[in-house]
Design a protein around this motif. Sequence first.
Motif, short mmCIF file in Angstrom:
data_model
loop_
_atom_site.label_atom_id
_atom_site.label_comp_id
_atom_site.label_asym_id
_atom_site.label_seq_id
_atom_site.Cartn_x
_atom_site.Cartn_y
_atom_site.Cartn_z
N GLY A 241 -5.90 59.81 14.27
CA GLY A 241 -6.23 59.37 15.63
C GLY A 241 -7.26 58.26 15.68
O GLY A 241 -7.29 57.47 16.63
N SER A 292 -8.27 54.68 20.48
CA SER A 292 -7.28 55.70 20.07
C SER A 292 -6.11 55.70 21.05
O SER A 292 -4.95 55.83 20.65
CB SER A 292 -7.92 57.09 20.01
OG SER A 292 -8.95 57.09 19.05
N GLU A 296 -2.17 54.93 20.31
CA GLU A 296 -1.11 55.87 20.71
C GLU A 296 -0.01 55.12 21.47
O GLU A 296 1.18 55.34 21.25
CB GLU A 296 -1.73 56.97 21.57
CG GLU A 296 -0.77 58.09 21.91
CD GLU A 296 -1.44 59.11 22.84
OE1 GLU A 296 -1.24 60.31 22.61
OE2 GLU A 296 -2.13 58.70 23.81
#
Length: 400
Positions: A241, A292, A296
């Motif tokens: 992550g 992060s 994503e």
Amino acid sequence: MNSILSDRINQMEESATLAMAKKARELKSQGVDIISLSLGEPDFKTPKHIQEAAKAAIDEGKYFSYPPVAGYQDLREAIAKKLREVNHIAEAKAENIVLSTGAKHSIANVFMCLLNEGDEVVIFSPYWVSYSEIIKLAGGVPVLIEGSLENNFKATAAQLKDALTDKTKAIIYSSPCNPTGSVFSKEELQAIAEVVKEKDNLLVIADEIYELINFTGKHASMAAFPGMFDRTITVNGFSKGYAMTGWRVGYICAPLEIAKACEKMQGQFTSGGTGIAQRAALAGIEGDQSPSKEMEKAYLRRRDLVLDLLRDIPGIKTHVPEGAFYFFPEVSAFFGKSANGFTISDADDFCLYILKEAYVSLVTGAAFGAPDCVRLSYAASDEELKEALKRMKEALAKLS
Ligand code: PMP
Ligand code: GLU
């Protein structure tokens, strides 16, 4: 001649993911134009503010000595707070957290601390390569329950119930899953929790390392279900992550007795994880979460790109992954086919063929408990992915 090495190491399989990555690296260094889709590693750089925190920690000069074995107290507190506030694990406290040099290390600690010879561990399969080898090293016996393409590779609570014996000590799964990218819903995990609670002393190892790469927007933590905190070891870390694979920071949140055992194990094997890396991890967990989120988003865009390209290759069957950065297509339609004197008889051969003909590296599904599949990591640039899938399509079209 008898081996000079122990039975322990002779019986261990090499990590297939790392072996394939090594092969791809070697070919690349010989000048071969390899596109590596084998290693599960973010292609992004660690976010800037995390890098800066590490530099500041070096300049401060306070973090060069042995860190506490279980990790710095402020980092343990920050992780416990995150687990309470984000994951709804109300009981999580700093004393339950043990930092390590990566989630892999944490998993090794846990199994070394829990298993006696012959203890069974139920693995939700397809599963990440290292689970079975670590379990065996610790004297345990892996017992697989298998999901299939038809149910998004998710083994069920009913299968778990059937697999339990007097010797079952623990179960382990990852969600989002490596290698399938599947995500267990809250309801599916709740059903698994109910089965676990029926059996005395049965533990769950919940590998949540891909928590921050979840396209469903809903991550459920096993330890948050009523009655599950005392039975669950939550494994997580910073590699995926926060794009921090090389910093080597992972952790568990475990019931106190298990946390203390892991600290003791680590105290004999490795001591505490690198101080500077822990300061960087603290900036990761406490700082701006938007990098992060951006990563994503990029993975989701690539997921859709690769999905279209894979669907365009006759013979490849795939589900739609909901997290992590892997596809896990079934390739058995190519078994028995040949080109240029090479016959593909299994997923290992499929990967070899694609490596030699398309210069793309994948990992055989056999390493993950699914011999009809291969794993493709799409943690690569759009250009690399487009080129890799084009080459794969051309190479596969030559087979008859
Ligand atoms: N669990 C899973 C499911 C993984 O894919 C990985 C990736 N290496 C790990 C654990 C270990 O992560 P690390 O040791 O880099 O924290
Ligand atoms: N988890 C990654 C993978 O599955 C990294 C390699 C490893 O540690 O096995 O490819």
